[in-house]
Motif scaffolding. Structure first.
Motif, PDB file in Angstrom:
ATOM      1  N   THR A 116     -16.587 -27.181  38.340  1.00  0.00           N
ATOM      2  CA  THR A 116     -15.555 -26.166  38.111  1.00  0.00           C
ATOM      3  C   THR A 116     -15.132 -25.526  39.426  1.00  0.00           C
ATOM      4  O   THR A 116     -15.685 -25.836  40.487  1.00  0.00           O
ATOM      5  CB  THR A 116     -16.086 -25.055  37.178  1.00  0.00           C
ATOM      6  OG1 THR A 116     -17.209 -24.447  37.806  1.00  0.00           O
ATOM      7  CG2 THR A 116     -16.484 -25.588  35.818  1.00  0.00           C
ATOM      8  N   ASP A 118     -14.067 -21.459  41.016  1.00  0.00           N
ATOM      9  CA  ASP A 118     -14.321 -20.044  40.729  1.00  0.00           C
ATOM     10  C   ASP A 118     -13.161 -19.382  39.998  1.00  0.00           C
ATOM     11  O   ASP A 118     -13.368 -18.508  39.163  1.00  0.00           O
ATOM     12  CB  ASP A 118     -14.586 -19.274  42.036  1.00  0.00           C
ATOM     13  CG  ASP A 118     -15.936 -19.616  42.657  1.00  0.00           C
ATOM     14  OD1 ASP A 118     -16.795 -20.169  41.934  1.00  0.00           O
ATOM     15  OD2 ASP A 118     -16.125 -19.343  43.859  1.00  0.00           O
ATOM     16  N   ASP A 119     -11.937 -19.776  40.353  1.00  0.00           N
ATOM     17  CA  ASP A 119     -10.741 -19.172  39.757  1.00  0.00           C
ATOM     18  C   ASP A 119     -10.661 -19.568  38.283  1.00  0.00           C
ATOM     19  O   ASP A 119     -10.343 -20.711  37.942  1.00  0.00           O
ATOM     20  CB  ASP A 119      -9.500 -19.677  40.520  1.00  0.00           C
ATOM     21  CG  ASP A 119      -8.213 -19.068  39.997  1.00  0.00           C
ATOM     22  OD1 ASP A 119      -8.207 -18.513  38.870  1.00  0.00           O
ATOM     23  OD2 ASP A 119      -7.198 -19.148  40.722  1.00  0.00           O
ATOM     24  N   THR A 120     -10.954 -18.582  37.403  1.00  0.00           N
ATOM     25  CA  THR A 120     -11.053 -18.889  35.968  1.00  0.00           C
ATOM     26  C   THR A 120      -9.692 -19.109  35.309  1.00  0.00           C
ATOM     27  O   THR A 120      -9.636 -19.505  34.144  1.00  0.00           O
ATOM     28  CB  THR A 120     -11.803 -17.768  35.216  1.00  0.00           C
ATOM     29  OG1 THR A 120     -11.175 -16.517  35.537  1.00  0.00           O
ATOM     30  CG2 THR A 120     -13.265 -17.725  35.617  1.00  0.00           C
ATOM     31  N   SER A 121      -8.600 -18.860  36.046  1.00  0.00           N
ATOM     32  CA  SER A 121      -7.274 -19.142  35.467  1.00  0.00           C
ATOM     33  C   SER A 121      -6.973 -20.641  35.501  1.00  0.00           C
ATOM     34  O   SER A 121      -5.984 -21.102  34.916  1.00  0.00           O
ATOM     35  CB  SER A 121      -6.192 -18.359  36.218  1.00  0.00           C
ATOM     36  OG  SER A 121      -5.935 -18.962  37.478  1.00  0.00           O
ATOM     37  N   ARG A 126     -12.976 -26.462  30.079  1.00  0.00           N
ATOM     38  CA  ARG A 126     -14.006 -26.811  31.067  1.00  0.00           C
ATOM     39  C   ARG A 126     -15.167 -27.449  30.317  1.00  0.00           C
ATOM     40  O   ARG A 126     -15.740 -26.828  29.421  1.00  0.00           O
ATOM     41  CB  ARG A 126     -14.479 -25.561  31.809  1.00  0.00           C
ATOM     42  CG  ARG A 126     -13.383 -24.927  32.635  1.00  0.00           C
ATOM     43  CD  ARG A 126     -13.832 -23.647  33.315  1.00  0.00           C
ATOM     44  NE  ARG A 126     -12.843 -23.248  34.313  1.00  0.00           N
ATOM     45  CZ  ARG A 126     -13.101 -22.599  35.443  1.00  0.00           C
ATOM     46  NH1 ARG A 126     -14.344 -22.246  35.722  1.00  0.00           N
ATOM     47  NH2 ARG A 126     -12.146 -22.299  36.290  1.00  0.00           N
ATOM     48  N   THR A 290     -12.160 -23.814  25.169  1.00  0.00           N
ATOM     49  CA  THR A 290     -12.073 -23.455  26.586  1.00  0.00           C
ATOM     50  C   THR A 290     -13.335 -23.811  27.365  1.00  0.00           C
ATOM     51  O   THR A 290     -13.255 -24.119  28.548  1.00  0.00           O
ATOM     52  CB  THR A 290     -11.748 -21.958  26.759  1.00  0.00           C
ATOM     53  OG1 THR A 290     -12.643 -21.216  25.946  1.00  0.00           O
ATOM     54  CG2 THR A 290     -10.323 -21.659  26.325  1.00  0.00           C
ATOM     55  N   ASN A 291     -14.489 -23.770  26.686  1.00  0.00           N
ATOM     56  CA  ASN A 291     -15.737 -24.119  27.372  1.00  0.00           C
ATOM     57  C   ASN A 291     -16.613 -24.974  26.482  1.00  0.00           C
ATOM     58  O   ASN A 291     -16.942 -24.565  25.371  1.00  0.00           O
ATOM     59  CB  ASN A 291     -16.516 -22.852  27.748  1.00  0.00           C
ATOM     60  CG  ASN A 291     -16.006 -22.245  29.024  1.00  0.00           C
ATOM     61  OD1 ASN A 291     -16.145 -22.820  30.107  1.00  0.00           O
ATOM     62  ND2 ASN A 291     -15.364 -21.091  28.915  1.00  0.00           N
TER      63      ASN A 291
END
Ligand code: T6T
Length: 316
Positions: A116, A118-121, A126, A290-291
């Motif tokens: 991944t 760091d930028d969660t946008s 994921r 999303t995860n």
């Protein structure tokens, strides 16, 4: 460059796509972390299988080394080709963000697989192994192998800034500090830059420095391979237990030879399947998870021939 794969099991007979939804006929790109790595080869097999089922046109690429300065130019070329979806294992939590954001902003659905940023946008979805849990499992396996015997343990990883292996280190260290307090960490985590040769040199230098070393956790396939080779060349296979991550064909041979005592195997095929699935959902306006945390399992000499275990050995 394009990654050619010969090792996928023949799973022909999939749906040729006559009734597939709107992802059918669209171009998807899978950008793996590095070419020729059995982990990503298996992920590619899963992605191809799902792509075939959905009628998706899947292209696979990857850099020659696990290095954002090599992967980013390939990502820039992907941006120019504007695929409907990009499945990507970013090489670095920070350095990979800029090209991925650009690709996402241009309308490509981005799905992060294995690693991944760091930028969660970034990333509609994921999908990765629960790497922190995997690191904790490695500590538990090491503790079992040593039957509670106290001593120094060393962690050998690839590079800082790689989300997967960083989480494995964190999970291992937390378990050692809270649960397996019979262990002490030998030194700071050492980094092999994903080179088996470097991992071998690191362990040999540490064996010189710390004759009381009892165990090593090597956080991925190439670190584990080199660590096991290094311990064997030093003639310390009886004294030092090696727990590795990943289960390619060569890792299974090392397990068989007694150069490695336990492996944390991931399920890269499943990550590939789910990556294509989530990307197709995003394109078709369906619900996207999303995860997704995928599982891992411990492989030892004792269970490696069990079909329920051996089916997870990676392809190469
Ligand atoms: O361990 C896998 C993968 O999960 C990691 O992100 C990078 O290394 C491997 O590909 C194994 O070489």
């Amino acid at each position: 460059g394009v990654l050619l794969v010969a090792g996928c099991a023949d799973e022909s007979g999939g749906d040729t796509g006559s009734d597939s939804g709107s992802a059918s006929g669209k171009k998807f790109t899978l950008m793996v972390g590095v070419k020729g790595d059995p982990f990503y080869v298996s992920m590619e097999c899963g992605a191809k299988e799902k792509a075939k089922e959905l009628g998706v046109d899947l292209q696979v690429q990857g850099p020659d080394k696990f290095d954002a300065t090599l992967q980013n130019p390939l990502l820039d070329a992907v941006a120019a080709s504007k695929p409907a979806a990009l499945l990507v294992a970013p090489n670095d939590v920070k350095a990979s963000a800029t090209p991925l954001k650009r690709i996402q902003d241009a309308g490509t659905k981005v799905v992060l697989v294995d690693t991944t940023v760091d930028d969660t946008s970034i990333g509609a979805s994921r999908i990765a192994t629960d790497n922190k849990l995997g690191g904790a499992k490695a500590a538990e396996a090491l503790n079992e192998l040593l039957a509670g015997k106290p001593g120094k343990v060393l962690v050998i990883s690839t590079d800082p800034g790689v989300s997967s292996v960083d989480a494995r280190v964190a999970g291992f260290e937390e378990a050692v500090k809270t649960k397996f307090t019979n262990f002490t960490l030998a030194a700071a985590t050492q980094y092999s830059h994903n080179s088996p040769q470097t991992a071998a040199s690191i362990i040999q230098a540490e064996l010189q420095r710390s004759p009381d070393l009892v165990g090593v956790f090597a956080t991925n396939l190439f670190s584990a391979q080199g660590t096991a080779t290094g311990v064997r060349s030093a003639g310390k296979s009886n004294q030092v237990k090696v727990v590795g991550f990943d289960a390619g064909p060569d890792q299974i041979k090392q397990l068989e030879a007694g150069d490695v005592q336990a492996l944390v195997a991931q399920k890269p095929y499943d990550i590939g399947v789910q990556g294509v699935e989530q990307a197709a959902n995003a394109i078709e306006g369906k619900t996207v998870e999303t995860n997704i945390a995928t599982e891992s399992l411990i492989v030892t000499k004792d269970n490696m021939s069990d079909p329920e275990v051996s089916k997870y050995i990676y392809k190469d």
